[in-house]
Design an enzyme around this catalytic site. Structure first.
Site, PDB file in Angstrom:
ATOM      1  N   ARG A   1       0.817  -1.212   0.000  1.00 28.31           N
ATOM      2  CA  ARG A   1       0.000   0.000   0.000  1.00 28.31           C
ATOM      3  C   ARG A   1       0.850   1.261   0.000  1.00 28.31           C
ATOM      4  NH1 ARG A   1      -3.798  -2.456   4.264  1.00 28.31           N
ATOM      5  NH2 ARG A   1      -5.400  -3.478   3.036  1.00 28.31           N
TER       6      ARG A   1
ATOM      7  N   VAL B   1      -7.122  -3.667  -6.324  1.00 28.43           N
ATOM      8  CA  VAL B   1      -6.292  -4.603  -5.565  1.00 28.43           C
ATOM      9  C   VAL B   1      -5.836  -4.002  -4.232  1.00 28.43           C
ATOM     10  CG1 VAL B   1      -5.515  -5.767  -7.648  1.00 28.43           C
ATOM     11  CG2 VAL B   1      -4.180  -3.868  -6.758  1.00 28.43           C
ATOM     12  N   GLU B   2      -5.327  -4.865  -3.351  1.00 25.73           N
ATOM     13  CA  GLU B   2      -4.864  -4.490  -2.002  1.00 25.73           C
ATOM     14  C   GLU B   2      -5.966  -3.799  -1.209  1.00 25.73           C
ATOM     15  OE1 GLU B   2      -2.264  -5.268  -0.469  1.00 25.73           O
ATOM     16  OE2 GLU B   2      -0.553  -5.485  -1.773  1.00 25.73           O
ATOM     17  N   GLY B   3      -7.201  -4.264  -1.394  1.00 23.66           N
ATOM     18  CA  GLY B   3      -8.342  -3.651  -0.722  1.00 23.66           C
ATOM     19  C   GLY B   3      -9.006  -2.650  -1.637  1.00 23.66           C
TER      20      GLY B   3
END
Length: 828
Positions: A378, A500-502
């Protein structure tokens, strides 16, 4: 009038004490002194006595512990424990995993700007810079994004070999294990440059250097695991992927249904205790080519082989691809970007306990391990990708808007296009500052839980805004895919980064303020920990200390919010020079406002606040824009306060504070307890909302910077791949800018003479011949115009194809199972 004087003194000194956060005894002493002065100077005696009684009524119970603890603190502790939202184990782990940096100051209502400005300027080492200028530059030169995305649907063998040979998969792996041992800042710079050329190449390099086996092994692996796997990951002998998400658990990773049962099994010819895994994962980057699979699953020990706990919890393991029962599915096709991504499945796949990351000691600690390592993805990979795309889009679109002409005028001179160029310039400046700030935090050894979510959300979101404006300005040039199109694939890639990544919707509405309100607040987490202490006396003492610190904090923020609102942030101590001091004062105001809103929301809504996602999202927007604006000011200071950057800083800053006031307005107008919303509005906006979006004049200045060579433009373009070569049409267009500008006076002179003439030639070459014969232009100027025509054609031309070239060869659809996944049989 003398009646009011004691009460005015009481209120004035109280406000001053609250603004400067003076301690209660100091306030009491100052107020008493002022009331004595009022008495001696002839103020109304009765009014003075009443004011003194008020001071005593407030001060004495609060200053005497024997009164305060049983009569005030103890009942409030009981009330607090009732409204305290219950924290699940996963929420507790997430809160304890991160560290707090300057973002904590933004929640304080009175930021210590020296803490930010004293941070060293992020600088690469000589070795890191050489890698950026050498292997990274060469990798960009080798990259043909059209060949990758349309023809091969993969990197070429030469690219794969080059990436592995030059240890792009080992940017962060320490040198003692064969990696490059680079800093997080260097990781950011490499990914940013690669993303400016190809999102497929940047994601291929970025994933192994973010959340994956290498990062987890460096933090938690056993020495044996590090010695075996890290050298193989560094030089590409092992290609990693990490299986987290599946059909039934995407953003809610704690609900993964994949499981492992502790049992006995065979491994390398020996019978050992291990785990039998059953899993179904999808959206796994690099899965189709991975040789080493990191896997998250829930571990159970029904027979008590390793302890007396049946549900051990989320656990992480390393599974070699060739392990019996592992099935790597066919590839996903993520929006035509064709990076390696696909599903992985397994049923009763046996691995020994030695394959758990960290060994048996870390069984059940997988969620903590993931949360602590998620900040890399992130904080670096996704923000850097957004930064690379946004910066490339800014400088190349500026050049294109100068070269491309309509109605005899560069399209960038039209006000509608100029508005879009200004947005591109301002957003690219903000994304560049934000992505570098979070990478620098990781490089300093922080684990920036809250900034990482801010950076992931806003860098990818602003990159999408930039990509949209880039496409609008390029028009037909942007929508016709082919080797000459440098905008279309980036437009297709930004929704992937956002997902992606949340997913960004979840990141904004649940994570940014949800984590920040507790982790960054100077008192809330301390109060929560105090309230949960098992020793009741110690709990009461610590809660008492934190509670009254919090109360003073809240009063101070209310006073500071009102003061800055009444004065339009024109009065108050602030750092910076004459140009930026006003910016710091504005951020002081919104910091106090955010703290006031956060305290009020948590006090009145309690545990219900986590379900008020719209309110949480808007307060998260305030915190985010405060952090973004701070990052931009830090960048401006680090660059030596360049005057040329001021239009970019000003546009981006005004955009940020305008968004802050929009978010605050939305939060107040929709506050669940309406009378409280009205009262807060009066405190925060006593004269109404005043922040405006960036003006047209400012937008004109920002847009102009993109359309001509200058130092500010060069600083914005720093770190992206602009080398003009056959496979980099964007770099070629950017390289034309100076020559195009030099040719513009000649072009205007020629076109004016042509318009007023009666020559017969209709083609460009014939018109140039006539122009030389008539003396409008010289032979040298003719060459200049011919070169201008060639550069313009290269800039505006698009590709065309034979129909057969666009057909997908060999595609055969397969039925899907009940879980929505494709059949994994090999194509016939």
């Amino acid at each position: 009038m003398s009646i009011a004087i004691p009460f005015l003194a009481f209120l004035l000194i109280g406000a001053i004490a609250a603004y400067h956060r003076l301690r209660l005894p100091v306030w009491a002493a100052l107020t008493a002194t002022a009331l004595v002065a009022c008495w001696l100077l002839g103020a109304n005696p009765t009014a003075t006595i009443v004011a003194a009684a008020l001071v005593a009524l407030i001060a004495l119970p609060l200053l005497i512990p024997a009164i305060r603890l049983p009569l005030i603190t103890k009942p409030l502790l009981g009330f607090y424990t009732k409204i305290l939202p219950p924290l699940s184990e996963t929420e507790r782990t997430a809160l304890e995993a991160g560290t707090v940096g300057f973002e904590g100051e933004l929640f304080s209502g009175k930021p210590d700007w020296q803490q930010l400005l004293s941070q060293p300027k992020p600088v690469l080492t000589a070795e890191e810079q050489a890698f950026l200028d050498g292997p990274t530059e060469e990798l960009c030169k080798m990259t043909n994004d059209w060949q990758i995305t349309h023809v091969d649907a993969d990197l070429s063998p030469q690219l794969w070999d080059y990436i592995k040979k030059n240890k792009f998969f080992g940017l962060n792996i320490p040198k003692e294990y064969g990696g490059l041992g680079f800093s997080a800042l260097a990781n950011h710079k490499v990914i940013q440059k690669l993303a400016s050329m190809s999102s497929v190449v940047s994601s291929t390099v970025g994933v192994p250097n973010s959340l994956g086996p290498a990062e987890l092994l460096m933090h938690y692996g056993t020495q044996e695991q590090k010695d075996h796997y890290l050298p193989r990951l560094a030089d590409g002998r092992e290609v990693p992927c990490f299986g987290l998400t599946g059909p039934w658990a995407g953003s809610d990773a704690t609900s993964i249904p994949d499981y492992g049962i502790v049992t006995m099994g065979e491994w390398n010819g020996a019978r050992v205790v291990g785990v039998k895994l059953t899993f179904d994962k999808r959206y796994i980057t690099l899965a189709p080519v991975a040789t080493l699979i990191g896997l998250a699953f829930r571990m159970y020990d029904p027979d008590g082989l390793i302890g007396d706990k049946r549900d051990i919890g989320i656990t992480l393991a390393l599974v070699p691809r060739d392990t019996a029962g592992v099935e790597v599915g066919r590839r996903h096709f993520p929006l035509n970007c064709t990076f390696q991504n696909g599903p992985i499945h397994g049923k009763e796949v046996f691995i020994p306990l030695s394959q758990l990351i960290g060994g048996e000691a870390y069984a059940g600690k997988g969620w903590q391990m993931l949360v602590e390592c998620l900040s890399i993805g992130r904080s670096i990979t996704l923000p850097s990708s957004g930064s690379g795309g946004a910066k490339m889009g800014a400088v190349v679109t500026g050049a294109y808007a100068r070269i491309r002409k309509q109605f005899g005028l560069s399209v960038g001179r039209f006000e509608g296009v100029e508005e879009a160029l200004a947005r591109i310039a301002g957003h690219a400046y903000a994304v560049s500052a934000l992505s570098q700030a979070t990478a620098a935090a990781v490089a300093r050894g922080e684990n920036p839980a809250v900034p990482s979510t801010i950076a992931k959300y806003h860098c990818t979101d602003m990159a999408r805004d930039v990509a949209k404006d880039v496409m609008d300005i390029h028009g037909g040039k942007g929508i016709i895919l082919g080797p000459k199109n440098y905008a279309g694939r980036n437009w297709q890639a930004v929704p992937i980064m956002i997902t992606v990544e949340g997913a960004n919707i979840m990141t904004r509405s649940l994570m940014i303020f949800g984590q920040g309100a507790i982790l960054c607040h100077p008192w809330v987490l301390k109060e929560m920990k105090a309230a949960m202490l098992p020793d009741k006396k110690q709990a009461l003492r610590e809660f008492d200390q934190n509670l009254f610190g919090h109360i003073g904090f809240a009063i101070s923020n209310a006073v500071r919010s009102l003061w800055y609102g009444l004065t339009a942030s024109r009065i108050g101590a602030a750092p910076g020079d004459t140009y930026t001091r006003r910016y710091y004062r504005k951020l002081n105001r919104y910091s106090a406002t955010l703290a006031l809103m956060a305290d009020t929301s948590m006090l009145l809504l309690g545990g219900k606040l986590k379900f008020k996602e719209s309110l949480s999202g808007r307060l998260g927007d305030v915190l985010s824009q405060l952090y973004i604006a701070s990052s931009m000011l830090k960048r401006y200071e680090d660059e030596g306060r360049p005057v040329g950057d001021q239009p970019l800083l000003a546009w981006a800053f005004h955009d940020a504070v305008h968004k802050i006031e929009l978010a605050l307005s939305g939060a107040l107008r929709n506050f669940p307890i309406r009378p409280v919303g009205y009262l807060l509005w009066a405190l925060i906006f006593p004269w109404g909302r005043r922040a405006q979006a960036p003006s047209d004049r400012l937008g004109h200045r920002a847009a102009a910077l993109l359309m001509s060579p200058n130092d500010a433009r060069d600083r914005l373009a720093e770190g992206v791949f602009l080398t003009p070569c056959a496979n980099n049409p964007a770099g070629r267009i950017n390289s034309y800018l100076q020559k195009v500008i030099l040719a513009e006076p000649v072009e205007r002179k020629f076109l004016k003479a042509l318009k007023n003439s009666d020559i017969q030639a209709l083609d460009f070459a014939g018109q140039l011949d006539e122009g030389v014969r008539e003396g409008w232009i010289t032979a040298e100027e003719r060459k200049q115009l011919e070169e201008l025509r060639e550069m313009t054609i290269d800039a505006i031309s698009v590709d065309d194809f034979d129909a057969a070239e666009l057909r997908s060869a060999g595609y055969k659809p397969y039925p899907q199972d009940s879980a929505g996944r494709g059949d994994t049989r090999a194509a016939a």
